[in-house]
Write a protein that holds these residues in place. Structure first.
Motif, PDB file in Angstrom:
ATOM      1  N   GLU A 251      -6.856  11.982 -10.949  1.00 48.24           N
ATOM      2  CA  GLU A 251      -5.429  12.281 -10.856  1.00 48.24           C
ATOM      3  C   GLU A 251      -4.981  12.436  -9.411  1.00 48.24           C
ATOM      4  OE1 GLU A 251      -2.904  12.459 -13.219  1.00 48.24           O
ATOM      5  OE2 GLU A 251      -4.494  11.352 -14.242  1.00 48.24           O
ATOM      6  N   ALA A 252      -5.791  13.073  -8.583  1.00 48.67           N
ATOM      7  CA  ALA A 252      -5.438  13.228  -7.173  1.00 48.67           C
ATOM      8  C   ALA A 252      -5.337  11.872  -6.480  1.00 48.67           C
ATOM      9  CB  ALA A 252      -6.459  14.119  -6.470  1.00 48.67           C
ATOM     10  N   ALA A 253      -6.205  10.923  -6.857  1.00 50.03           N
ATOM     11  CA  ALA A 253      -6.138   9.572  -6.284  1.00 50.03           C
ATOM     12  C   ALA A 253      -4.827   8.892  -6.666  1.00 50.03           C
ATOM     13  CB  ALA A 253      -7.330   8.747  -6.764  1.00 50.03           C
ATOM     14  N   ARG A 254      -4.354   9.156  -7.874  1.00 46.54           N
ATOM     15  CA  ARG A 254      -3.091   8.564  -8.324  1.00 46.54           C
ATOM     16  C   ARG A 254      -1.915   9.033  -7.465  1.00 46.54           C
ATOM     17  NH1 ARG A 254       1.008  10.054 -11.465  1.00 46.54           N
ATOM     18  NH2 ARG A 254       0.022  12.070 -11.877  1.00 46.54           N
ATOM     19  N   LEU A 255      -2.002  10.262  -6.931  1.00 46.29           N
ATOM     20  CA  LEU A 255      -0.899  10.795  -6.139  1.00 46.29           C
ATOM     21  C   LEU A 255      -0.635   9.945  -4.902  1.00 46.29           C
ATOM     22  CD1 LEU A 255      -1.588  14.638  -6.337  1.00 46.29           C
ATOM     23  CD2 LEU A 255      -0.138  13.221  -7.800  1.00 46.29           C
ATOM     24  N   LEU A 256      -1.667   9.306  -4.371  1.00 45.71           N
ATOM     25  CA  LEU A 256      -1.484   8.463  -3.190  1.00 45.71           C
ATOM     26  C   LEU A 256      -0.703   7.188  -3.514  1.00 45.71           C
ATOM     27  CD1 LEU A 256      -4.975   8.913  -1.531  1.00 45.71           C
ATOM     28  CD2 LEU A 256      -2.773   9.465  -0.477  1.00 45.71           C
ATOM     29  N   MET A 257      -0.656   6.810  -4.793  1.00 39.27           N
ATOM     30  CA  MET A 257       0.125   5.634  -5.193  1.00 39.27           C
ATOM     31  C   MET A 257       1.494   6.022  -5.732  1.00 39.27           C
ATOM     32  SD  MET A 257      -1.346   2.867  -4.417  1.00 39.27           S
ATOM     33  CE  MET A 257      -0.256   1.789  -5.321  1.00 39.27           C
ATOM     34  N   THR A 258       1.892   7.274  -5.519  1.00 39.37           N
ATOM     35  CA  THR A 258       3.190   7.731  -6.011  1.00 39.37           C
ATOM     36  C   THR A 258       4.364   6.884  -5.520  1.00 39.37           C
ATOM     37  OG1 THR A 258       2.428  10.011  -6.279  1.00 39.37           O
ATOM     38  CG2 THR A 258       4.793   9.689  -6.040  1.00 39.37           C
ATOM     39  N   PRO A 259       4.410   6.454  -4.239  1.00 42.06           N
ATOM     40  CA  PRO A 259       5.556   5.629  -3.808  1.00 42.06           C
ATOM     41  C   PRO A 259       5.718   4.351  -4.632  1.00 42.06           C
ATOM     42  CG  PRO A 259       4.364   6.444  -1.905  1.00 42.06           C
ATOM     43  CD  PRO A 259       3.533   6.795  -3.098  1.00 42.06           C
ATOM     44  N   ALA A 260       4.616   3.657  -4.886  1.00 39.68           N
ATOM     45  CA  ALA A 260       4.699   2.413  -5.649  1.00 39.68           C
ATOM     46  C   ALA A 260       5.104   2.682  -7.094  1.00 39.68           C
ATOM     47  CB  ALA A 260       3.354   1.678  -5.609  1.00 39.68           C
ATOM     48  N   LEU A 261       4.481   3.667  -7.721  1.00 44.04           N
ATOM     49  CA  LEU A 261       4.797   3.970  -9.114  1.00 44.04           C
ATOM     50  C   LEU A 261       6.237   4.455  -9.259  1.00 44.04           C
ATOM     51  CD1 LEU A 261       1.436   5.723 -10.079  1.00 44.04           C
ATOM     52  CD2 LEU A 261       2.181   3.426 -10.731  1.00 44.04           C
ATOM     53  N   THR A 262       6.734   5.167  -8.243  1.00 48.07           N
ATOM     54  CA  THR A 262       8.120   5.622  -8.258  1.00 48.07           C
ATOM     55  C   THR A 262       9.080   4.450  -8.163  1.00 48.07           C
ATOM     56  OG1 THR A 262       7.513   7.713  -7.219  1.00 48.07           O
ATOM     57  CG2 THR A 262       9.810   7.043  -7.038  1.00 48.07           C
ATOM     58  N   LEU A 263       8.788   3.517  -7.266  1.00 47.91           N
ATOM     59  CA  LEU A 263       9.639   2.339  -7.116  1.00 47.91           C
ATOM     60  C   LEU A 263       9.682   1.530  -8.412  1.00 47.91           C
ATOM     61  CD1 LEU A 263      11.288   0.411  -5.332  1.00 47.91           C
ATOM     62  CD2 LEU A 263       9.137  -0.687  -4.690  1.00 47.91           C
ATOM     63  N   ILE A 264       8.538   1.360  -9.050  1.00 52.34           N
ATOM     64  CA  ILE A 264       8.488   0.584 -10.288  1.00 52.34           C
ATOM     65  C   ILE A 264       9.309   1.259 -11.378  1.00 52.34           C
ATOM     66  CG2 ILE A 264       6.965  -0.330 -12.082  1.00 52.34           C
ATOM     67  CD1 ILE A 264       4.729  -0.327  -9.918  1.00 52.34           C
ATOM     68  N   SER A 265       9.124   2.569 -11.535  1.00 53.74           N
ATOM     69  CA  SER A 265       9.872   3.294 -12.562  1.00 53.74           C
ATOM     70  C   SER A 265      11.369   3.259 -12.281  1.00 53.74           C
ATOM     71  CB  SER A 265       9.383   4.743 -12.641  1.00 53.74           C
ATOM     72  OG  SER A 265       8.032   4.799 -13.013  1.00 53.74           O
ATOM     73  N   GLY A 266      11.743   3.403 -11.007  1.00 55.31           N
ATOM     74  CA  GLY A 266      13.154   3.318 -10.649  1.00 55.31           C
ATOM     75  C   GLY A 266      13.741   1.962 -10.940  1.00 55.31           C
ATOM     76  N   ALA A 267      12.978   0.920 -10.655  1.00 54.22           N
ATOM     77  CA  ALA A 267      13.439  -0.436 -10.961  1.00 54.22           C
ATOM     78  C   ALA A 267      13.622  -0.618 -12.460  1.00 54.22           C
ATOM     79  CB  ALA A 267      12.439  -1.458 -10.424  1.00 54.22           C
ATOM     80  N   GLY A 268      12.705  -0.069 -13.256  1.00 45.94           N
ATOM     81  CA  GLY A 268      12.831  -0.170 -14.703  1.00 45.94           C
ATOM     82  C   GLY A 268      14.054   0.551 -15.224  1.00 45.94           C
ATOM     83  N   GLY A 269      14.343   1.743 -14.656  1.00 46.82           N
ATOM     84  CA  GLY A 269      15.521   2.491 -15.067  1.00 46.82           C
ATOM     85  C   GLY A 269      16.816   1.766 -14.734  1.00 46.82           C
ATOM     86  N   TYR A 270      16.788   0.942 -13.701  1.00 44.06           N
ATOM     87  CA  TYR A 270      17.978   0.178 -13.318  1.00 44.06           C
ATOM     88  C   TYR A 270      18.095  -1.138 -14.078  1.00 44.06           C
ATOM     89  CZ  TYR A 270      20.683  -3.131 -10.520  1.00 44.06           C
ATOM     90  OH  TYR A 270      21.560  -4.089 -10.120  1.00 44.06           O
ATOM     91  N   LEU A 271      16.974  -1.816 -14.302  1.00 40.97           N
ATOM     92  CA  LEU A 271      17.020  -3.177 -14.832  1.00 40.97           C
ATOM     93  C   LEU A 271      17.508  -3.243 -16.277  1.00 40.97           C
ATOM     94  CD1 LEU A 271      13.737  -4.681 -13.336  1.00 40.97           C
ATOM     95  CD2 LEU A 271      16.086  -5.337 -12.784  1.00 40.97           C
TER      96      LEU A 271
END
Length: 429
Positions: A251-271
């Protein structure tokens, strides 16, 4: 033909909407990141593992609820007198079922004590209520109000948690759950105040319109729940076959990919709401646009993965506080997962706007089944290699994306043929 000024104004509106959606996801992700950092620093890696499992349960319950109720608010007519009572009935049912399932899993997995389980039940109920009105804001494309909602939740939660530490000298996992409940209440109050009364006017719940609602929502709910369900099963399997401490490392390793996962989720919420608006306005939805979106998001995810690995020596100790060590292998797994997520999301959103939820479910279901099978085989045979689990659940994203693109081209041609004007040779959409 639209004037250049009108075209530029439309581009600015779209950019503002997309930016608002991504900003909203960024705030939510930042709040989640801070809470998990708090869990690592103040209540230890084992509690982080428990918090990760509780969060996975909450996300899964939210996804099932949102894909049935929330996406129906976006795609269908939420003011339809036949559908609205069915939406209210669905909201009540899934909120109750989600809370019950969350309590059951928290008890079975022994994630917290009785008080914490009770708080978790309240949190699920409040979270789903807040999510309902977040989706209404999505449907209205009011991403500024959505950002205000998410800022209210994050700030209130963190301020309450800080006050709790000052007053009591510390807190445990139950304190974090209580702070999240308070944050949800504050965000819900802010959002209800901003929405017009007609958006939250209640009607008597009825199942008369459930057949029409479920024709879209059942498949949408099934396919949307695949990804969080796969993550939940993966986390539970790591907890069972390896240990809760190993789960904390993953889980801690996943935190380092938070920017990418955030961008993807934001794009999904918009698309999704954007594609729905295009469909309703008769604007052609071109599969190549969704494909380009997938390629761009995948490229950004890959770049974020490279950056995360390159800066691991600096950010790793900041995240873990020296409690354990992160390596490039564990971070790389989440980079692969992010790329896989990116490859399907824009295409799945367009297919959903075409009301092809069944198609998305079948494609993503096959991908999920392969990934989970790989995870379970890995953990049964080599539990010491649990950090490779994210690689397993990231399998197949590219193939799923290409399959969806191919099917969207067929759907587009079918829709064009159906709406062609034989005299003028033009298309209605």
């Amino acid at each position: 033909m639209a004037s250049p000024h009108a075209a530029m104004a439309r581009v600015r509106r779209l950019a503002a909407s997309a930016g608002g959606s991504v900003a909203s996801q960024a705030v939510t992700a930042l709040g989640s990141l801070v809470l998990q950092l708090v869990a690592v620093r103040f209540i230890g890696p084992v509690a982080l593992g428990a918090f990760a499992l509780l969060s996975a349960i909450l996300v899964t319950a939210t996804t099932v609820y949102t894909s049935w109720v929330g996406d129906s608010l976006n795609v269908l007519d939420r003011f339809d007198p036949a559908l609205r009572p069915a939406l209210v009935a669905s909201a009540l049912f899934f909120a109750t079922a989600g809370s019950a399932a969350g309590v059951a899993l928290a008890l079975v997995l022994r994630l917290t004590g009785p008080a914490g389980v009770a708080l978790f039940a309240v949190l699920i109920t409040l979270w789903l209520a807040q999510e309902t009105f977040r989706r209404v804001l999505h449907a209205r494309l009011e991403f500024g109000a959505l950002l205000a909602n998410d800022l209210t939740y994050v700030i209130t939660t963190l301020v309450f948690l800080g006050g709790l530490r000052l007053i009591t000298g510390g807190f445990d996992l139950d304190g974090i759950l209580l702070a999240m409940c308070v944050g949800c209440l504050a965000a819900l109050a802010v959002t209800l105040r901003r929405l017009p009364r007609q958006e939250y006017a209640l009607v008597r719940p009825r199942i008369a319109g459930m057949r029409e609602l479920s024709a879209f929502a059942a498949w949408r709910s099934a396919q949307s729940s695949l990804r969080p369900l796969a993550l939940l099963v993966t986390r539970v399997a790591i907890d069972a076959f390896a240990s809760r401490t190993v789960l904390a490392v993953v889980e801690a390793a996943r935190l380092l990919m938070t920017p990418a996962l955030t961008l993807i989720s934001g794009a999904g919420g918009y698309l999704l709401p954007t594609f729905v608006r295009q469909r309703d306005a008769g604007i052609p939805m071109r599969p190549r646009n969704a494909l380009v979106g997938s390629i761009v998001l995948a490229g950004v995810s890959c770049a974020c993965g490279v950056a995360a690995i390159a800066t691991l020596g600096f950010f790793g100790p900041l995240i873990t506080g020296g409690a354990f060590t992160l390596d490039a292998v564990s971070v790389g797994g989440w980079a692969v997962y992010a790329v896989s997520f990116s490859a399907t999301l824009p295409l799945a959103s367009m297919a959903t706007a075409y009301k092809q939820s069944r198609l998305v479910f079948l494609v993503r279901g096959a991908e999920t089944a392969v990934g989970l099978a790989a995870v379970l085989i890995l953990l049964v045979l080599r539990p010491d290699l649990a950090v490779f689990a994210p690689y397993c659940i990231g399998l197949g994203g590219m193939v799923s994306g290409l399959l969806l693109w191919w099917r969207l081209r067929i759907i587009r041609d079918t829709v064009r043929a159906r709406h062609t004007d034989p005299e003028r040779g033009t298309h209605a959409i």
